[in-house]
Motif scaffolding. Structure first.
Motif, PDB file in Angstrom:
ATOM      1  N   ALA A   1       5.952  -6.182  12.849  1.00 19.47           N
ATOM      2  CA  ALA A   1       6.704  -5.521  11.782  1.00 19.47           C
ATOM      3  C   ALA A   1       7.048  -6.511  10.666  1.00 19.47           C
ATOM      4  O   ALA A   1       6.980  -6.173   9.480  1.00 19.47           O
ATOM      5  CB  ALA A   1       7.975  -4.889  12.351  1.00 19.47           C
ATOM      6  N   ALA A   2       7.403  -7.734  11.049  1.00 18.22           N
ATOM      7  CA  ALA A   2       7.708  -8.730  10.021  1.00 18.22           C
ATOM      8  C   ALA A   2       6.459  -9.096   9.221  1.00 18.22           C
ATOM      9  O   ALA A   2       6.526  -9.263   7.988  1.00 18.22           O
ATOM     10  CB  ALA A   2       8.293  -9.977  10.690  1.00 18.22           C
ATOM     11  N   LYS A   3       5.323  -9.213   9.912  1.00 10.05           N
ATOM     12  CA  LYS A   3       4.080  -9.508   9.208  1.00 10.05           C
ATOM     13  C   LYS A   3       3.709  -8.360   8.268  1.00 10.05           C
ATOM     14  O   LYS A   3       3.274  -8.598   7.124  1.00 10.05           O
ATOM     15  CB  LYS A   3       2.959  -9.736  10.224  1.00 10.05           C
ATOM     16  N   ARG A   4       3.892  -7.141   8.739  1.00  5.62           N
ATOM     17  CA  ARG A   4       3.613  -5.983   7.890  1.00  5.62           C
ATOM     18  C   ARG A   4       4.527  -5.967   6.678  1.00  5.62           C
ATOM     19  O   ARG A   4       4.107  -5.629   5.559  1.00  5.62           O
ATOM     20  CB  ARG A   4       3.784  -4.709   8.707  1.00  5.62           C
ATOM     21  N   TYR A   5       5.763  -6.327   6.880  1.00  5.89           N
ATOM     22  CA  TYR A   5       6.698  -6.359   5.757  1.00  5.89           C
ATOM     23  C   TYR A   5       6.277  -7.414   4.727  1.00  5.89           C
ATOM     24  O   TYR A   5       6.340  -7.175   3.516  1.00  5.89           O
ATOM     25  CB  TYR A   5       8.105  -6.664   6.272  1.00  5.89           C
ATOM     26  N   ASP A   6       5.860  -8.591   5.219  1.00  6.39           N
ATOM     27  CA  ASP A   6       5.407  -9.630   4.289  1.00  6.39           C
ATOM     28  C   ASP A   6       4.199  -9.155   3.483  1.00  6.39           C
ATOM     29  O   ASP A   6       4.127  -9.379   2.263  1.00  6.39           O
ATOM     30  CB  ASP A   6       5.055 -10.901   5.065  1.00  6.39           C
ATOM     31  N   LEU A   7       3.247  -8.506   4.150  1.00 11.02           N
ATOM     32  CA  LEU A   7       2.065  -8.005   3.441  1.00 11.02           C
ATOM     33  C   LEU A   7       2.443  -6.923   2.439  1.00 11.02           C
ATOM     34  O   LEU A   7       1.900  -6.871   1.331  1.00 11.02           O
ATOM     35  CB  LEU A   7       1.047  -7.467   4.454  1.00 11.02           C
ATOM     36  N   ALA A   8       3.369  -6.028   2.823  1.00  9.95           N
ATOM     37  CA  ALA A   8       3.790  -4.962   1.915  1.00  9.95           C
ATOM     38  C   ALA A   8       4.510  -5.537   0.700  1.00  9.95           C
ATOM     39  O   ALA A   8       4.312  -5.081  -0.435  1.00  9.95           O
ATOM     40  CB  ALA A   8       4.679  -3.970   2.646  1.00  9.95           C
ATOM     41  N   ALA A   9       5.348  -6.539   0.924  1.00 12.77           N
ATOM     42  CA  ALA A   9       6.042  -7.164  -0.210  1.00 12.77           C
ATOM     43  C   ALA A   9       5.054  -7.864  -1.130  1.00 12.77           C
ATOM     44  O   ALA A   9       5.170  -7.793  -2.369  1.00 12.77           O
ATOM     45  CB  ALA A   9       7.080  -8.155   0.312  1.00 12.77           C
ATOM     46  N   GLN A  10       4.070  -8.527  -0.540  1.00 11.57           N
ATOM     47  CA  GLN A  10       3.043  -9.171  -1.356  1.00 11.57           C
ATOM     48  C   GLN A  10       2.216  -8.139  -2.121  1.00 11.57           C
ATOM     49  O   GLN A  10       1.861  -8.349  -3.288  1.00 11.57           O
ATOM     50  CB  GLN A  10       2.148 -10.034  -0.466  1.00 11.57           C
ATOM     51  N   ALA A  11       1.890  -7.014  -1.458  1.00 10.16           N
ATOM     52  CA  ALA A  11       1.127  -5.952  -2.123  1.00 10.16           C
ATOM     53  C   ALA A  11       1.927  -5.350  -3.278  1.00 10.16           C
ATOM     54  O   ALA A  11       1.368  -5.016  -4.330  1.00 10.16           O
ATOM     55  CB  ALA A  11       0.749  -4.870  -1.123  1.00 10.16           C
ATOM     56  N   LEU A  12       3.233  -5.221  -3.112  1.00  7.26           N
ATOM     57  CA  LEU A  12       4.075  -4.694  -4.184  1.00  7.26           C
ATOM     58  C   LEU A  12       4.076  -5.639  -5.388  1.00  7.26           C
ATOM     59  O   LEU A  12       3.949  -5.207  -6.539  1.00  7.26           O
ATOM     60  CB  LEU A  12       5.492  -4.471  -3.682  1.00  7.26           C
ATOM     61  N   ALA A  13       4.198  -6.921  -5.118  1.00 11.17           N
ATOM     62  CA  ALA A  13       4.169  -7.885  -6.221  1.00 11.17           C
ATOM     63  C   ALA A  13       2.813  -7.888  -6.923  1.00 11.17           C
ATOM     64  O   ALA A  13       2.729  -7.938  -8.156  1.00 11.17           O
ATOM     65  CB  ALA A  13       4.494  -9.280  -5.694  1.00 11.17           C
ATOM     66  N   THR A  14       1.737  -7.789  -6.132  1.00  7.65           N
ATOM     67  CA  THR A  14       0.400  -7.754  -6.720  1.00  7.65           C
ATOM     68  C   THR A  14       0.200  -6.489  -7.548  1.00  7.65           C
ATOM     69  O   THR A  14      -0.378  -6.536  -8.645  1.00  7.65           O
ATOM     70  CB  THR A  14      -0.663  -7.834  -5.615  1.00  7.65           C
ATOM     71  N   ALA A  15       0.658  -5.338  -7.021  1.00  9.76           N
ATOM     72  CA  ALA A  15       0.519  -4.079  -7.753  1.00  9.76           C
ATOM     73  C   ALA A  15       1.315  -4.105  -9.048  1.00  9.76           C
ATOM     74  O   ALA A  15       0.852  -3.612 -10.087  1.00  9.76           O
ATOM     75  CB  ALA A  15       0.977  -2.912  -6.878  1.00  9.76           C
TER      76      ALA A  15
END
Length: 402
Positions: free
Chosen positions: A330-344
Motif C-alpha cells: 500500500a505504501a509503494k502504491r501510494y508513492d507511485l500514485a503521488a508520483q503519477a499525480l505530480a507527473t500528470a
C-alpha cells in the motif's frame, strides 16, 4: 442618218400599245437620314434577342450593383494555436507524414467550428446586438437581415454569410474575416470573436487539465485508503494479540530458545563427561542431571511457544508478516500514485495550448464588397457565352433543316 431610233424587241407589242413606265425620282441627299433610320431599325430587329438575353440583364445587374447595393467593410485577423511543449514526431516522420495528427491542428479546426456555431452567436449576443449590426440603415434590401427579431436558425444562416474562418494546413494560420455595413462594426465583431476563441481555448485547457488530474487524484485517494485500511488492520491485530511488535517478540523468543538449546547441549556434555568419572549416585552427578532435565523442560516449553501449539507465536507472526507486506504494498502504491499525480500535473501544464494573434483585427477604411465590376463582368461574359452557344446550336439546326 438624222438620228438613232431604238428598235423594238421581236414579238413585243408596238410602242403605242405598251403601258407607260412609272416615273422614277432621282436620289437626293435629303434621303440619307431615312436610309440610316431604316438601317438602324433592321439592325435593332436582328439583334433584339441579343439585347434581351445579354444586354438587358447586364444593365439590370449593373444598375443594382452601382445604384442599390450597399458598401460592405471587411475586417480580417490571423491567429495560430501554439502549445507550451513542441509536438513529438518531427524529422523524418513529419516528412513522411507518419507523425500522427498535431493536437494544435485539431484544436484549430475545433476553434474554427466553434466560431461558426450557434454557441458563438449566442455568446456574441451578450456583448453585441447582431441583428442591429446586420440591419443598419445604409444596408440594401437584398443583403440586409430582414427580421428585427430573427429566429436563431435565421440569424445563424445570415451570420455564416458574413463571417468566414479559413485554416491553412501548411502554415497553421487561421484567418478570420468579418463583413458588415460599417467599419467599426466589422472591427468590433472580429475583436469579439477573437476573444471568444481565446476563452474557448482556455476552457479546453482547463477541461484537459481536470481530466488529466482526476484519474491521478482518484488513484492517490485509493492508495491513501489502502494505507489507512492496512494500518487499521495491523492495529487491530496488535490489540488482539496484546503485542506491540510481534516480530520483535518472535525474534526474542527465538533467541531465548536458541540460548536454552545451547545451555542444554553444554549441560548434557558435562553430564556425559562426569558420568565417566563420577558415580551416578554422587551428589554432583545428581545435581547436574537435575539441571539437564530442567533445561530440557525449558527448551521444550520455549519450542512449544514458538510453534506446535494453538497459542504459539508462529501462526500470529505469519499473519503479522502478511499484514506488514500488505502495508508495504500500500505504501509503494501510494508513492507511485503521488508520483503519477505530480507527473500528470506537470504534463498537463506543459501541454497547454494558447491562441496567439498574428494579425490584429483592422479598422477598414475602404469598402471591399460588393465587387461591382467583377460581378457585372462575370454576368456579362456568362450571358454572352450562353448566347453564343445557343446561337451556334440554332444555326446548326437551321442548316440541317434546310
Amino acid at each position: 442618218m438624222d438620228g438613232y431610233a431604238p428598235t423594238a424587241e421581236p414579238g413585243a407589242p408596238p410602242a403605242a400599245d405598251r403601258p407607260p413606265r412609272p416615273a422614277t425620282r432621282a436620289w437626293t441627299p435629303a434621303d440619307a437620314p431615312d436610309l440610316r433610320r431604316q438601317s438602324w431599325r433592321e439592325r435593332l430587329k436582328a439583334s433584339r434577342v441579343f439585347l434581351l438575353l445579354v444586354v438587358l440583364p447586364t444593365l439590370l445587374v449593373a444598375g443594382f450593383e452601382y445604384l442599390v447595393a450597399a458598401d460592405q467593410y471587411e475586417s480580417e485577423a490571423h491567429f495560430v494555436l501554439r502549445g507550451a511543449q513542441p509536438s513529438s514526431g518531427g524529422g523524418l516522420s513529419q516528412m513522411l507524414g507518419l507523425g500522427g495528427s498535431n493536437p494544435t491542428t485539431t484544436e484549430a479546426h475545433g476553434v474554427g467550428d466553434y466560431l461558426l456555431s450557434h454557441d458563438a452567436v449566442a455568446a456574441t449576443q451578450r456583448t453585441l446586438d447582431l441583428p442591429a449590426l446586420f440591419r443598419r440603415p445604409e444596408a440594401d434590401p437584398v443583403t440586409r437581415l430582414w427580421p428585427a427579431n430573427p429566429q436563431p436558425e435565421t440569424l445563424l444562416k445570415y451570420y455564416r454569410r458574413q463571417v468566414d474562418v479559413r485554416f491553412d494546413s501548411e502554415t497553421g494560420i487561421t484567418t478570420l474575416s468579418v463583413r458588415t455595413f460599417r467599419p467599426t462594426d466589422a472591427h468590433d465583431l472580429a475583436e469579439t470573436l477573437l476573444r471568444l476563441g481565446e476563452a474557448r481555448i482556455n476552457t479546453l485547457n482547463q477541461r484537459s487539465l481536470e481530466n488529466g488530474l482526476s484519474v491521478a487524484r482518484r488513484q492517490l485517494a485509493e492508495a491513501e485508503a489502502g494505507i489507512a485500511d492496512s494500518q487499521s488492520t495491523i492495529t487491530g491485530f496488535r490489540q488482539a494479540a496484546r503485542d506491540i511488535d510481534p516480530e520483535r517478540t518472535g525474534a526474542a523468543q527465538i533467541a531465548l530458545t536458541s540460548g536454552l538449546m545451547q545451555q542444554l547441549a553444554q549441560a548434557r556434555g558435562q553430564l556425559a563427561s562426569m558420568g565417566r568419572s563420577v558415580s551416578p549416585i554422587s551428589p554432583q552427578y545428581v545435581a547436574l542431571a537435575d539441571q539437564v532435565r530442567g533445561l530440557e523442560a525449558q527448551a521444550a516449553a520455549a519450542q512449544a511457544r514458538l510453534a506446535g501449539s494453538a497459542g504459539s507465536i508462529a501462526p500470529g507472526l505469519g499473519t503479522y508478516e502478511g499484514l506488514k507486506l500488505r502495508q508495504q504494498f500500500a505504501a509503494k502504491r501510494y508513492d507511485l500514485a503521488a508520483q503519477a499525480l505530480a507527473t500528470a500535473r506537470e504534463r498537463s501544464l506543459t501541454q497547454q495550448i494558447f491562441l496567439v494573434r498574428v494579425v490584429e483585427p483592422n479598422l477598414p477604411g475602404k469598402a471591399l464588397y460588393p465587387k461591382r465590376l467583377t460581378t457585372v463582368a462575370t454576368v456579362f461574359f456568362c450571358l454572352l457565352l450562353t448566347y453564343a452557344v445557343g446561337w451556334l446550336i440554332l444555326a446548326g439546326v437551321r442548316e440541317h433543316a434546310g
